[in-house]
Each structure stands twice: as structure tokens, then as C-alpha cells.
Write an enzyme that holds these catalytic residues in place. Structure first.
Site, PDB file in Angstrom:
ATOM      1  N   GLY A   1    -174.635 -11.011  48.338  1.00 40.13           N
ATOM      2  CA  GLY A   1    -173.579 -10.173  47.768  1.00 40.13           C
ATOM      3  C   GLY A   1    -173.795  -8.706  48.112  1.00 40.13           C
ATOM      4  O   GLY A   1    -172.839  -7.965  48.366  1.00 40.13           O
TER       5      GLY A   1
ATOM      6  N   ARG B   1    -174.192 -18.049  35.999  1.00 36.26           N
ATOM      7  CA  ARG B   1    -175.521 -18.132  35.368  1.00 36.26           C
ATOM      8  C   ARG B   1    -175.460 -18.396  33.866  1.00 36.26           C
ATOM      9  O   ARG B   1    -176.470 -18.817  33.293  1.00 36.26           O
ATOM     10  CB  ARG B   1    -176.344 -16.869  35.682  1.00 36.26           C
ATOM     11  CG  ARG B   1    -176.790 -16.854  37.141  1.00 36.26           C
ATOM     12  CD  ARG B   1    -177.639 -15.649  37.495  1.00 36.26           C
ATOM     13  NE  ARG B   1    -178.079 -15.740  38.885  1.00 36.26           N
ATOM     14  CZ  ARG B   1    -178.524 -14.726  39.612  1.00 36.26           C
ATOM     15  NH1 ARG B   1    -178.578 -13.506  39.075  1.00 36.26           N
ATOM     16  NH2 ARG B   1    -178.913 -14.911  40.856  1.00 36.26           N
TER      17      ARG B   1
ATOM     18  N   SER C   1    -171.584  -1.985  38.165  1.00 39.42           N
ATOM     19  CA  SER C   1    -172.093  -2.752  39.310  1.00 39.42           C
ATOM     20  C   SER C   1    -172.569  -1.799  40.382  1.00 39.42           C
ATOM     21  O   SER C   1    -171.800  -0.990  40.907  1.00 39.42           O
ATOM     22  CB  SER C   1    -170.987  -3.651  39.873  1.00 39.42           C
ATOM     23  OG  SER C   1    -171.284  -3.997  41.220  1.00 39.42           O
TER      24      SER C   1
ATOM     25  N   ASP D   1    -180.319  -9.244  36.595  1.00 39.13           N
ATOM     26  CA  ASP D   1    -180.853 -10.388  37.346  1.00 39.13           C
ATOM     27  C   ASP D   1    -181.970 -11.106  36.593  1.00 39.13           C
ATOM     28  O   ASP D   1    -182.383 -12.202  36.984  1.00 39.13           O
ATOM     29  CB  ASP D   1    -181.368  -9.927  38.716  1.00 39.13           C
ATOM     30  CG  ASP D   1    -180.230  -9.508  39.640  1.00 39.13           C
ATOM     31  OD1 ASP D   1    -179.063  -9.874  39.381  1.00 39.13           O
ATOM     32  OD2 ASP D   1    -180.504  -8.797  40.626  1.00 39.13           O
TER      33      ASP D   1
HETATM   34  C1  S3P Z   1    -177.622  -5.389  43.448  1.00 38.45           C
HETATM   35  C2  S3P Z   1    -176.826  -5.188  42.364  1.00 38.45           C
HETATM   36  C3  S3P Z   1    -176.593  -6.188  41.315  1.00 38.45           C
HETATM   37  C4  S3P Z   1    -177.631  -7.297  41.367  1.00 38.45           C
HETATM   38  C5  S3P Z   1    -177.879  -7.785  42.753  1.00 38.45           C
HETATM   39  C6  S3P Z   1    -178.365  -6.649  43.638  1.00 38.45           C
HETATM   40  C7  S3P Z   1    -177.754  -4.314  44.453  1.00 38.45           C
HETATM   41  O1  S3P Z   1    -175.316  -6.772  41.512  1.00 38.45           O
HETATM   42  O2  S3P Z   1    -177.221  -8.386  40.558  1.00 38.45           O
HETATM   43  O3  S3P Z   1    -178.852  -8.809  42.753  1.00 38.45           O
HETATM   44  O4  S3P Z   1    -178.642  -4.391  45.323  1.00 38.45           O
HETATM   45  O5  S3P Z   1    -176.975  -3.361  44.394  1.00 38.45           O
HETATM   46  P1  S3P Z   1    -173.987  -6.106  40.871  1.00 38.45           P
HETATM   47  O6  S3P Z   1    -173.796  -4.784  41.488  1.00 38.45           O
HETATM   48  O7  S3P Z   1    -172.881  -7.056  41.256  1.00 38.45           O
HETATM   49  O8  S3P Z   1    -174.228  -6.071  39.397  1.00 38.45           O
END
Ligand code: S3P
Length: 425
Positions: A91, A343, A164, A312
Site C-alpha cells: 500500500g 483486520r 493516514s 499496525d
Molecule cells: C504506512 C502508513 C500506514 C501503515 C502502513 C505504512 C506508511 O498506513 O498502516 O503499514 O509507510 O506510510 P495508512 O497511511 O494507510 O494508515
């Protein structure tokens, strides 16, 4: 992977490098002038996806064990990828890369595995479109594959409905290519690695409360980065040591950035014995060694602004709560539903298989702890953090636990089972 009740965990461990920081060192290194060298880089599958995408856009990246050297070509040095960019399960790669691609002079398409193609991308398409980007979901589902036609972008002030870091970072990275300053305000502060690291590379990034602002067209220069140990990976051993009687372990050089350290605060509120030693706050990313001793835990409430700082870690916190006395309530965490798996559903399903008393809610879980857990067959739904959380549960449960598709841990922690076996002696 078959696991059962463990003897005490003992010894020291340096967990692999932080996943968020490893991704960003490749991305920002690629956009910087000259060499960026990242040590203790996480060589998990997600970060390798990021490396592969940037190689496809003409960036030379050398990898030798956990040292990665990125030969950056500056803000306008990427070249059009010859094929669809494959983000795998990541993601972070999808959302941050989309922000970068939106402001290029070429078109691109990115997609990933089954999980990625179900994750919500409207959250980045909305602000990017406001900036003048041309980004479409190929199937019209609001998910990947994403088709991005490089465009001229304008600076905006985006009021994000979600806390986020991926959304925030996506917008700030697009802001590198905008015609004026770009800012993002979040409902609660999410991890700030992009802000810290972009500034370290030379960008003009300002933060005030829950608002981050970036000025366009900076000159970024390559840097040396020492990636701290990932607190999200340390969390599994920390939890295991708290739960298995007689354990005492030292987790070396773990990142304790205050936007990531919620797990420590929650564990301490549950009665955990965790000492921070050798705290090093000199660099942008503070680090410490964590000395963890087996502890008897009690329930707590996890809610509000702390949620993004441990998002996480909520699966492993749910495991801890199942072994703790009393009730734990997790709320304000609806984001859990749109991670690598749902989750809330997957943690509930698997904790129940082990005999725990847990109720899912719309934005979290209610866990009535203290019932003895028994071994079970765990289906992690190919979600690395679920597999590792239930490996921890297995160490304090009666009988044998089987983790299906156990190798999904390769996403963020390829050596997880070996490191666990080492602490078990
Ligand atoms: C992350 C942000 C978080 C986290 C992901 C890593 C990042 O996601 O859950 O494992 O590296 O910016 P969200 O921005 O969707 O909360």
C-alpha cells in the site's frame, strides 16, 4: 508453521529496518541528486517492490545484503516505465508512488496483488484530482490498477478525512511538482517519516499541529540514512516476551518516533515492564534499546489520537489483551478494515478459534481477557501482521497452533521465525 507453548525468551535481537523509512529512502533517494546510501534497509518483499518500480523508471539501485545504494537523478529524472509498475502487496508503494507519478511528464499504470486491488485508492485520487492530476481506477472500482497521466499540478490545502501517512505523503510528494505550496491537515497526526526525511534531503517542509506544508520544486540531495529497527516488527517479540513467563529480552536500536510508539504506551498502561535504554534522540528519528520482561497484564482502552501511532500493532495488542486480566476496548480504529486484510474480522475470527472472548465492533474490538487460549489452525488471510501476531499467541497457548501460509511474513520480516527460534534458544 507449527508452534506451541514456549520456554522463556532470552537474549538480544536487532529487528530488521523500518519498513516505512526503507520505502521512503528509495523514493526520495531516486528524486534526489546523487547517491543515497541506506544501511539496515528492510529487504522484505514490500520494499523490494518499491526498488523494482524505481528501477523500471531508470533509477540505478544496488543492493548488497541490507545496504542499498540509490543513484538519484533529481526531481525530474525519472523516465517512463516500459511496463506496468507492479507494487506487489504494498500500500505504501501504491499511494506514495501515485503522488510522484501524478506530476511527471509521462503516463504510467500501476497495479499489484489481489489484496492491493481491493484496497481503497479514492482516498488519494480525490486530493490528487483536486491538484489537477489525471488518475483513474481502470476498473472504475476506486482500486488499482491505477492509470496516471502525468499533469501540471496546483498546490492545495487538503483536509484529509483520515489520519493516514500514506494519504498525507502522497499529497506532499505531488506537492513537489505543484505550482505553489501544498498542505495536508489530518484529524490526528499520523507517522511523520516523510516530513522528517524530505526535510533531511533538502525540501522545505513545515509542520504545525496536524498540518504539514511543502514548498514545490526543491533541490533534493542524496543522503546517508541509517534505518532504525522497525518498532512494528519489534512489537511481536516485545509481546511474546511479555506473555511467556520468565522471559527477558533486549531489542536493539528500535525506532521510537513519537508518531509510532503508541504500542509502548499501551503496553505500559497494561502493566508491562519495558525499559528504554541507550535512548538516542540526536538524529531525526529517535531510537532506543528496549528491555522487556515477562509481566502480568491488565485490560485497557485504546482510542483517539493514539490510534494512528500504533495502527499496525493493533492485531498484536488484541492478542496481548486476550491474555490480560479484564476487558480491553479498542475503538476509533475503523482503518483496520482496509489494511492488507480486514483486520477487525480476521483478528476476531482467529482469536475465537483459539478460544478467546472477543466481539468485533464497527471501529475496533472488545476483548474480555484472561480465558486460557488453546492452539488452533490460524488463517492469516495472507496478511503478514496477522501471521506474526498469532505466532505470538501460540507461544502462550495450550497445544499446537498451525499458521497457514506462514511465509506471508516475507512482506515485512523474512527472518521472523528464525529470529523467534533464536530467542527461544
Ligand atoms: C504506512 C502508513 C500506514 C501503515 C502502513 C505504512 C506508511 O498506513 O498502516 O503499514 O509507510 O506510510 P495508512 O497511511 O494507510 O494508515
Amino acid at each position: 508453521m507449527i508452534l506451541s507453548r514456549s520456554q522463556a525468551l532470552r537474549g538480544e535481537l536487532a529487528v530488521p529496518g523500518d519498513k516505512s523509512i526503507s520505502h521512503r529512502s528509495v523514493m526520495f533517494g531516486a528524486l534526489a541528486n546523487g547517491l543515497t546510501e541506506a544501511d539496515h534497509f528492510l529487504t522484505g518483499a514490500d520494499c523490494l517492490s518499491t526498488i523494482a518500480c524505481f528501477r523500471q523508471m531508470g533509477i540505478e539501485i544496488e543492493q548488497q545484503e541490507d545496504t542499498v545504494r540509490i543513484h538519484g537523478k533529481g526531481l525530474h529524472g525519472l523516465t517512463r516505465p516500459q511496463a506496468i509498475l507492479d507494487v506487489g502487496n504494498s500500500g505504501t508503494t501504491t499511494r506514495l508512488l501515485s503522488g510522484i507519478l501524478a506530476g511527471q511528464t509521462f503516463d504510467s499504470v500501476l497495479t499489484g496483488d489481489d489484496s492491493i486491488r481491493k484496497r481503497p485508492m479514492k482516498r488519494i485520487m480525490t486530493p490528487l484530482t483536486q491538484m489537477g492530476a489525471d488518475i483513474r481506477s481502470a476498473g472504475g472500482t476506486g482500486c488499482a490498477p491505477l492509470e496516471i497521466h502525468g499533469s501540471r499540478l496546483r498546490g492545495i490545502h487538503y483536509l484529509s478525512p483520515v489520519a493516514s501517512a500514506q494519504v498525507k505523503s502522497c499529497v506532499l510528494l505531488a506537492g513537489l511538482y505543484a505550482d505553489g505550496p501544498t498542505s495536508v491537515t489530518e484529524p490526528a497526526i499520523s507517522r511523520n517519516h516523510s516530513e522528517l526525511m524530505l526535510r533531511y534531503f533538502g525540501a522545505d517542509v513545515r509542520c504545525s499541529g496536524a498540518t504539514a506544508t511543502i514548498a514545490p520544486e526543491p533541490t533534493l540531495n542524496g543522503q546517508k540514512i541509517n534505518v532504525p529497527g522497525d518498532i512494528s516488527s519489534a512489537a511481536y517479540f516485545l509481546a511474546a516476551a511479555l506473555l511467556v513467563p520468565g522471559s527477558e529480552i533486549l531489542l536493539r536500536n528500535v525506532g521510537i518516533n513519537p508518531t509510532r510508539d503508541g504500542i509502548l504506551r499501551v503496553c505500559q498502561a497494561m502493566g508491562a515492564q519495558i525499559d528504554l535504554i541507550n535512548v538516542d534522540s540526536d538524529g531525526a528519528e529517535p531510537c532506543a534499546d528496549l528491555l522487556v520482561r515477562a509481566s502480568s497484564l491488565h485490560g485497557t482502552t485504546v482510542e483517539g489520537a493514539i490510534i494512528p501511532t500504533l495502527i499496525d500493532e493493533l492485531p498484536v495488542i488484541a492478542v496481548l489483551a486476550s491474555f490480560a486480566d479484564g476487558t480491553t476496548v479498542i475503538r476509533d480504529a475503523a482503518e483496520l478494515k482496509v489494511k492488507e486484510s480486514d483486520r477487525i474480522a480476521v483478528v476476531t475470527e482467529n482469536l475465537r478459534r483459539m478460544g478467546a472472548d472477543v466481539e468485533p465492533t464497527d471501529d475496533g474490538m472488545v476483548i474480555h481477557g484472561g480465558k486460557p487460549l488453546h492452539g488452533a489452525v490460524i488463517d492469516p488471510h495472507l496478511d503478514h501482521r496477522i501471521a506474526m501476531s498469532f505466532a505470538v499467541a501460540a507461544l502462550a497457548a495450550d497445544g499446537e497452533t498451525t499458521i497457514q501460509d506462514a511465509d506471508c511474513v516475507r512482506i515485512s520480516y523474512p527472518e521472523f521465525y528464525e529470529d523467534l527460534a533464536r530467542l527461544q534458544g
